[in-house]
Design a protein around this motif. Structure first.
Motif, PDB file in Angstrom:
ATOM      1  N   UNK A 156       0.821  -1.215   0.000  1.00 50.66           N
ATOM      2  CA  UNK A 156       0.000   0.000   0.000  1.00 50.66           C
ATOM      3  C   UNK A 156       0.856   1.267   0.000  1.00 50.66           C
ATOM      4  N   UNK A 157       2.144   1.112  -0.252  1.00 59.48           N
ATOM      5  CA  UNK A 157       3.043   2.255  -0.255  1.00 59.48           C
ATOM      6  C   UNK A 157       3.678   2.534   1.098  1.00 59.48           C
ATOM      7  N   UNK A 158       3.099   1.994   2.159  1.00 60.12           N
ATOM      8  CA  UNK A 158       3.634   2.170   3.510  1.00 60.12           C
ATOM      9  C   UNK A 158       4.078   0.847   4.120  1.00 60.12           C
ATOM     10  N   UNK A 159       3.423  -0.199   3.716  1.00 54.05           N
ATOM     11  CA  UNK A 159       3.712  -1.543   4.219  1.00 54.05           C
ATOM     12  C   UNK A 159       3.754  -2.478   3.011  1.00 54.05           C
ATOM     13  N   UNK A 160       4.806  -3.308   2.950  1.00 63.96           N
ATOM     14  CA  UNK A 160       4.972  -4.224   1.821  1.00 63.96           C
ATOM     15  C   UNK A 160       5.235  -5.625   2.351  1.00 63.96           C
ATOM     16  N   UNK A 161       4.495  -6.586   1.815  1.00 65.35           N
ATOM     17  CA  UNK A 161       4.704  -7.994   2.142  1.00 65.35           C
ATOM     18  C   UNK A 161       4.942  -8.719   0.821  1.00 65.35           C
ATOM     19  N   UNK A 162       6.193  -9.112   0.611  1.00 67.83           N
ATOM     20  CA  UNK A 162       6.568  -9.902  -0.568  1.00 67.83           C
ATOM     21  C   UNK A 162       7.112 -11.235  -0.069  1.00 67.83           C
ATOM     22  N   UNK A 163       6.573 -12.316  -0.589  1.00 65.49           N
ATOM     23  CA  UNK A 163       7.071 -13.641  -0.245  1.00 65.49           C
ATOM     24  C   UNK A 163       7.854 -14.174  -1.437  1.00 65.49           C
TER      25      UNK A 163
END
Length: 117
Positions: A32-39
């Motif tokens: 969301x531009x503030x929090x990133x979750x990439x697996x």
């Protein structure tokens, strides 16, 4: 406090070696531009899939791990994605409600994959 990961038994922890992937797939679960979750997933050796992560939290902290056999491995990408989403959700208090919901959606997607997909 950490919750249990319901997929913990899926990961094999025998013959753990510090063998990291050189290439991997990135699954963007939440951004969301503030929090990133990439697996991150990779077949490090034939039949041995590993998982990693690239996380950016809203408070400015971050955490990164290249897929590596030292953590455990699964026999398919589906197995390691189920384990990793469960792992992240077990530490859910560090994620926003939106990121937790995105992790649950990702988990549902991997749970319902057809045997032939």
């Amino acid at each position: 406090m950490r919750m249990d990961n319901e997929f913990d038994s899926l990961l094999c922890r025998e013959e753990l070696r510090d063998v990291a992937a050189k290439q991997w797939r990135t699954h963007v679960v939440h951004d969301d531009g503030h929090e990133i979750v990439r697996l991150l997933t990779a077949e490090v050796e034939p039949g041995k899939w590993a998982v990693g992560y690239d996380l950016w939290f809203t408070d400015g902290r971050s955490a990164h791990r290249v897929p590596n056999l030292a953590w455990g491995w699964g026999g398919s990408e589906r197995v390691v994605m189920l384990w990793m989403t469960g792992y992240c959700l077990s530490w859910g208090r560090y994620f926003t409600p939106e990121a937790r919901e995105a992790l649950l959606r990702e988990q549902r997607k991997w749970r319902t994959l057809s045997l032939f997909e």
